[in-house]
Design an enzyme around this catalytic site. Structure first.
Site, short mmCIF file in Angstrom:
data_model
loop_
_atom_site.label_atom_id
_atom_site.label_comp_id
_atom_site.label_asym_id
_atom_site.label_seq_id
_atom_site.Cartn_x
_atom_site.Cartn_y
_atom_site.Cartn_z
N CYS A 1 0.80 -1.22 0.00
CA CYS A 1 0.00 0.00 0.00
C CYS A 1 0.83 1.27 0.00
O CYS A 1 0.73 2.10 -0.91
CB CYS A 1 -0.94 0.01 1.20
SG CYS A 1 -2.08 -1.39 1.27
N ASP B 1 -4.13 0.31 -5.55
CA ASP B 1 -2.74 0.50 -5.12
C ASP B 1 -1.89 -0.76 -5.27
O ASP B 1 -0.66 -0.68 -5.33
CB ASP B 1 -2.66 1.03 -3.68
CG ASP B 1 -3.36 0.14 -2.66
OD1 ASP B 1 -3.91 -0.92 -3.04
OD2 ASP B 1 -3.36 0.51 -1.46
#
Length: 544
Positions: A83, A318
């Site tokens: 992330c 992401d």
């Protein structure tokens, strides 16, 4: 009621970049100030949504409203399958070795004071706002450590945002805290007022109602879905009851010829592990149904206000995700297609509908693309990415890259886990049966190559084995067979060279389509020696 601005009592008042920081940026958009109909931009970012394992399947409205109205990229990758490094790459347009966010911790530079000082002033939203005159709106998950007391807490508002509604820390659906322009607002567990995906939708709709009509806008909406804990809205908790995780060729098999972390997974997985990951897969899809609703609401509002035809909409994630591939239960972080490949759908003025592009793109391209749309001179940035605008507009004479970089630095410490004493030191992200998803030396760099001749992935590990993995994605899309020891040494050398060039690139040198140095000579012995290559040592010890 007008939305409060991040600038304070005077709504819409821009927060200026410091003068010294602004000097290198001046001149990019100034010629466009006052120009009619500069485009608006909406960036929708999900959390952990894969492209390889059916991640877009639940989003029927999103595919119809964005993909079928524009372009779908079938070869979109992230530069790091985690992330915070990936989100930092979106914001900066840089590879991890240039923005130095290596994992999800403050120590790994995730929303740290160093990140705030060195990188945030030069993100593409900062340029959009302070140089190009855009209204900028953020809502949702920013970076995993955002709001940490040691890094400014929730009072910190990154440069570049007129309206700031950021989630404290990592994704949640209930019982979370938002920074409302620097002030904490706690939410509970009442669906009608607290379910985060819906809260983000409502904040976004409010912004569209009350924004200024005299300036273009940029919106970034970052949903918690489909990240754990996979809490679906009540009306969707019975959806997909007959769905299970895909049983593709690499599901629940041993990664025999892969690096040690993959080899430690237990095969076959237990029945309880399979039930767990099947349940996770279903619940992930359930959470995405609320994202689908959010997209529909925003597109309808833009249409009703007459702004849809002047708005570019980007939809992406992401990183990817895995559910049982190579007997790894659930997570991301790994080098394989299921973790590094993401959805990317774009619609907007001048983009023909129902297009699919096979061009090799990365999320480092999003910032340069959006700045290009705003009229900013990309030569004035140090971004590593390339503008996608020529692809979106159908440029037939386009010269494009054949390689992108993927790099990751493992999390964990070089100590033995007392709950799994039989495993090697330094493992992390372990399940109760001692199958671990990461380790401190799960540090690797890959070059992903896609051209008319090649569809390859080449990866080196910074571990004691100095392990190498190579895959022919055309012949082996599930990446079952590592061909590192059988591939033509000359081709292996070229891939090694491309990797070294990408890992040492910065700004313009990352944007140049790969050209081999004719004087380069590859020595196979250097790849498999016990000391590691100069490239891997440099990456693992790069200062933050």
């Amino acid at each position: 009621m007008r939305l409060p601005s991040a600038a304070g009592p005077r709504p819409g008042r821009p927060r200026r970049l410091p003068a010294l920081l602004l000097l290198p940026l001046l001149g990019g958009c100034l010629g466009l100030v006052g120009a009619a109909r500069r485009p608006n931009v909406l960036l929708l970012l999900t959390d952990d949504q894969d492209a390889e394992l059916g991640g877009m399947t639940p989003l029927k409205k999103t595919k119809a409203l964005i993909g079928e109205k524009g372009m779908t990229f079938s070869s979109a990758y992230v530069p790091s399958a985690l992330c915070c490094p990936s989100r930092a790459s979106i914001l900066t347009g840089k590879y991890p070795h240039n923005h130095h966010v290596v994992n999800n911790t403050l120590e790994g530079n995730c929303s740290s004071k160093a990140w705030q000082k060195i990188q945030e002033p030069y993100t593409f939203p900062a340029i959009l706002k302070s140089v190009c005159g855009y209204q900028t709106f953020f809502a949702g998950k920013y970076l995993n450590e955002y709001g940490a007391p040691d890094a400014g807490g929730l009072e910190h508002i990154p440069l570049g945002w007129s309206y700031w509604y950021a989630l404290e820390k990592n994704s949640k659906y209930y019982n979370y805290t938002l920074s409302i322009n620097g002030k904490a607002r706690k939410h509970g567990e009442n669906y009608s007022v607290d379910y985060l995906t819906d809260v983000l939708a409502n904040l976004s709709l409010d912004f569209l109602d009350y924004k200024s009509n005299s300036e273009p806008f940029f919106m970034m909406i970052s949903t918690p879905a489909p990240h754990s804990p996979w809490t679906a809205a009540p009306q969707y908790q019975k959806a997909f009851q007959n769905v299970i995780a895909p049983r593709n060729k690499n599901f629940n098999i041993h990664g025999t010829n892969k690096h040690w972390l993959i080899r430690q997974a237990k095969t076959p997985m237990t029945n309880s592990s399979i039930r767990f990951l099947d349940d996770a897969f279903r619940r992930r899809w359930q959470t995405l149904l609320s994202v689908d609703d959010l997209v529909e609401k925003l597109v309808k509002r833009l249409d009703s206000t007459g702004e849809l035809d002047n708005t570019y909409i980007f939809y992406t994630s992401d990183n990817g995700y895995h559910t049982g591939q190579f007997s790894l239960p659930i997570d991301k972080r790994q080098l394989y297609e299921f973790d590094i490949k993401v959805p990317l759908l774009v619609r907007g003025p001048g983009i023909k509908p129902n297009q699919t592009s096979k061009m090799l793109v990365s999320n480092i391209d999003l910032g340069p693309t959006i700045l290009d749309l705003a009229g900013y001179d990309l030569n004035k940035t140090q971004m590593d990415g390339m503008s996608l605008l020529p692809i979106l507009k159908g440029d037939r004479n386009l010269t494009w890259r054949s390689d992108v970089l993927v790099e990751y630095q493992g999390e964990g410490r070089n100590v033995t886990d007392p709950t799994c004493p039989s495993l090697s030191p330094g493992v992390s992200q372990c399940f109760p049966d001692c199958v671990c998803e990461d380790a401190y030396n799960n540090t690797y760099a890959c070059v992903r190559t896609l051209s008319s001749l090649w569809n390859l992935q080449y990866c080196e590990f910074d571990d004691q084995e100095v392990f190498v993995e190579v895959y022919n994605i055309t012949a082996d899309p599930d990446q079952i067979t590592n061909i590192a020891k059988s591939i033509d040494p000359e081709l292996l050398g070229k891939m090694n060279y491309r990797l070294m060039m990408l890992q040492s690139c910065s700004g313009p040198t990352c944007r140049t389509p790969g050209v081999f140095d004719p004087g380069y000579r590859f020595d196979l012995r250097l790849m498999f020696n016990s000391h590691g290559s100069v490239r891997t040592r440099r990456f693992s010890k790069h200062p933050l």
